[in-house]
Scaffold this motif. Structure first.
Motif, short mmCIF file in Angstrom:
data_model
loop_
_atom_site.label_atom_id
_atom_site.label_comp_id
_atom_site.label_asym_id
_atom_site.label_seq_id
_atom_site.Cartn_x
_atom_site.Cartn_y
_atom_site.Cartn_z
N VAL A 6 49.21 39.07 8.66
CA VAL A 6 49.76 39.40 7.34
C VAL A 6 50.17 40.87 7.29
CG1 VAL A 6 49.30 39.47 4.86
CG2 VAL A 6 48.51 37.52 6.22
N ARG A 7 49.34 41.74 7.85
CA ARG A 7 49.69 43.17 7.89
C ARG A 7 51.01 43.37 8.65
NH1 ARG A 7 47.00 47.15 6.17
NH2 ARG A 7 44.83 47.05 5.59
N ALA A 8 51.15 42.69 9.79
CA ALA A 8 52.39 42.80 10.57
C ALA A 8 53.58 42.29 9.77
CB ALA A 8 52.25 42.03 11.88
N TYR A 9 53.39 41.20 9.04
CA TYR A 9 54.45 40.65 8.20
C TYR A 9 54.89 41.69 7.17
CZ TYR A 9 56.78 37.82 4.67
OH TYR A 9 57.69 37.34 3.76
N PHE A 10 53.92 42.27 6.45
CA PHE A 10 54.28 43.26 5.44
C PHE A 10 54.77 44.57 6.06
CE2 PHE A 10 51.82 40.58 2.39
CZ PHE A 10 52.88 40.35 1.52
N ARG A 11 54.32 44.89 7.27
CA ARG A 11 54.85 46.06 7.98
C ARG A 11 56.34 45.88 8.20
NH1 ARG A 11 52.09 45.72 12.64
NH2 ARG A 11 50.25 46.41 11.51
N SER A 12 56.75 44.66 8.57
CA SER A 12 58.18 44.40 8.80
C SER A 12 59.00 44.51 7.51
CB SER A 12 58.37 43.00 9.42
OG SER A 12 58.18 41.98 8.46
N LEU A 20 45.56 45.65 0.43
CA LEU A 20 44.25 46.18 0.07
C LEU A 20 43.16 45.47 0.87
CD1 LEU A 20 44.79 45.94 -3.80
CD2 LEU A 20 45.11 47.98 -2.37
N GLU A 21 42.21 46.23 1.39
CA GLU A 21 41.02 45.65 2.02
C GLU A 21 39.81 46.21 1.31
OE1 GLU A 21 40.80 44.45 6.28
OE2 GLU A 21 42.38 45.97 6.46
N PHE A 22 38.86 45.32 1.04
CA PHE A 22 37.69 45.69 0.25
C PHE A 22 36.42 45.68 1.09
CE2 PHE A 22 40.58 42.95 -2.30
CZ PHE A 22 41.14 43.95 -3.09
N PRO A 23 35.42 46.48 0.70
CA PRO A 23 34.14 46.45 1.40
C PRO A 23 33.28 45.27 0.96
CG PRO A 23 34.08 48.10 -0.34
CD PRO A 23 35.49 47.54 -0.30
N VAL A 24 33.78 44.49 0.00
CA VAL A 24 33.07 43.32 -0.52
C VAL A 24 33.96 42.09 -0.39
CG1 VAL A 24 31.68 44.66 -2.14
CG2 VAL A 24 33.89 43.75 -2.86
N ILE A 132 46.92 41.80 -2.17
CA ILE A 132 48.06 42.67 -2.37
C ILE A 132 48.56 42.43 -3.79
CG2 ILE A 132 49.73 40.98 -1.46
CD1 ILE A 132 51.33 43.43 -0.33
N GLU A 133 48.94 43.50 -4.48
CA GLU A 133 49.49 43.35 -5.83
C GLU A 133 51.00 43.20 -5.71
OE1 GLU A 133 49.29 45.30 -10.30
OE2 GLU A 133 48.78 46.56 -8.57
N LEU A 134 51.52 42.09 -6.23
CA LEU A 134 52.95 41.81 -6.16
C LEU A 134 53.48 41.42 -7.54
CD1 LEU A 134 53.10 39.52 -2.98
CD2 LEU A 134 53.71 41.94 -3.12
N THR A 135 54.73 41.80 -7.81
CA THR A 135 55.39 41.28 -9.00
C THR A 135 55.71 39.82 -8.73
OG1 THR A 135 57.61 41.78 -8.22
CG2 THR A 135 56.47 43.54 -9.46
N ILE A 136 56.02 39.08 -9.77
CA ILE A 136 56.36 37.67 -9.59
C ILE A 136 57.61 37.51 -8.72
CG2 ILE A 136 56.94 35.51 -10.77
CD1 ILE A 136 53.93 36.49 -10.97
N PRO A 137 58.68 38.30 -8.92
CA PRO A 137 59.82 38.19 -8.00
C PRO A 137 59.45 38.53 -6.55
CG PRO A 137 60.51 39.27 -10.03
CD PRO A 137 59.00 39.15 -10.08
N GLU A 138 58.56 39.49 -6.34
CA GLU A 138 58.11 39.81 -4.98
C GLU A 138 57.33 38.65 -4.38
OE1 GLU A 138 57.51 44.66 -4.90
OE2 GLU A 138 55.92 43.43 -5.78
#
Length: 156
Positions: A6-12, A20-24, A132-138
């Motif tokens: 997923v990180r690679a996808y969003f990197r592209s 976002l990555e959480f400690p919980v 990840i926080e995304l708008t609805i169009p995103e």
């Protein structure tokens, strides 16, 4: 590891820094809402089903539930969720981190109308402690959604 896909996808897409990555744990709607700091309804939960030998994903608001009658009317089959093992094999993500990004080929993604009441939502990113926080169009764009559906209840 699924989060790396997923990180690679969003990197592209030039958006890796928004993951976002959480400690919980954020493996459930309630835990994700606590980790993100939002109301549970804004968690975009991704549910995995099998429809006539094809895996599909339905992304819905955290407070919405699948309406079995509407589901059957739309897909022509009873709602059958994937087992945890099937999710990993067929979708490419483990339960608790299933998301509509970087999924295996042949997986159709549907977005439920319950999401449209929010300006932004928080889907997982392939692990049980990410979002990840995304708008609805995103969300619509990056999930490669097939179509919008109206098959959930209890959110209105």
């Amino acid at each position: 590891m699924s989060i790396e896909k997923v990180r690679a996808y969003f990197r592209s897409k030039g958006m890796e820094d928004r993951v976002l990555e959480f400690p919980v744990s954020s493996a459930t709607v309630e835990l994700a809402a606590q980790a993100v700091g939002c109301e549970p309804a804004r968690i975009a939960k991704t549910l995995s089903f099998m429809v006539k030998e094809q895996p599909i994903l339905i992304v819905a608001a955290g407070d919405a539930r699948i309406d079995n009658g509407r589901y059957k009317a739309l897909f022509g089959a009873k709602a059958k969720m994937l087992t945890p093992d099937e999710a990993v094999t067929l979708i490419g993500h483990a339960v608790g981190g299933v998301c509509p990004f970087a999924v295996n080929p042949g997986v159709d993604v549907y977005l439920d109308e319950s999401l449209k009441r929010f300006s932004t939502v928080f889907p997982a990113c392939g692990s049980s402690n990410s979002a990840i926080e995304l708008t609805i169009p995103e969300l619509e764009e990056y999930s490669s959604c097939v179509s919008w559906v109206d098959i959930c209840k209890d959110w209105q």
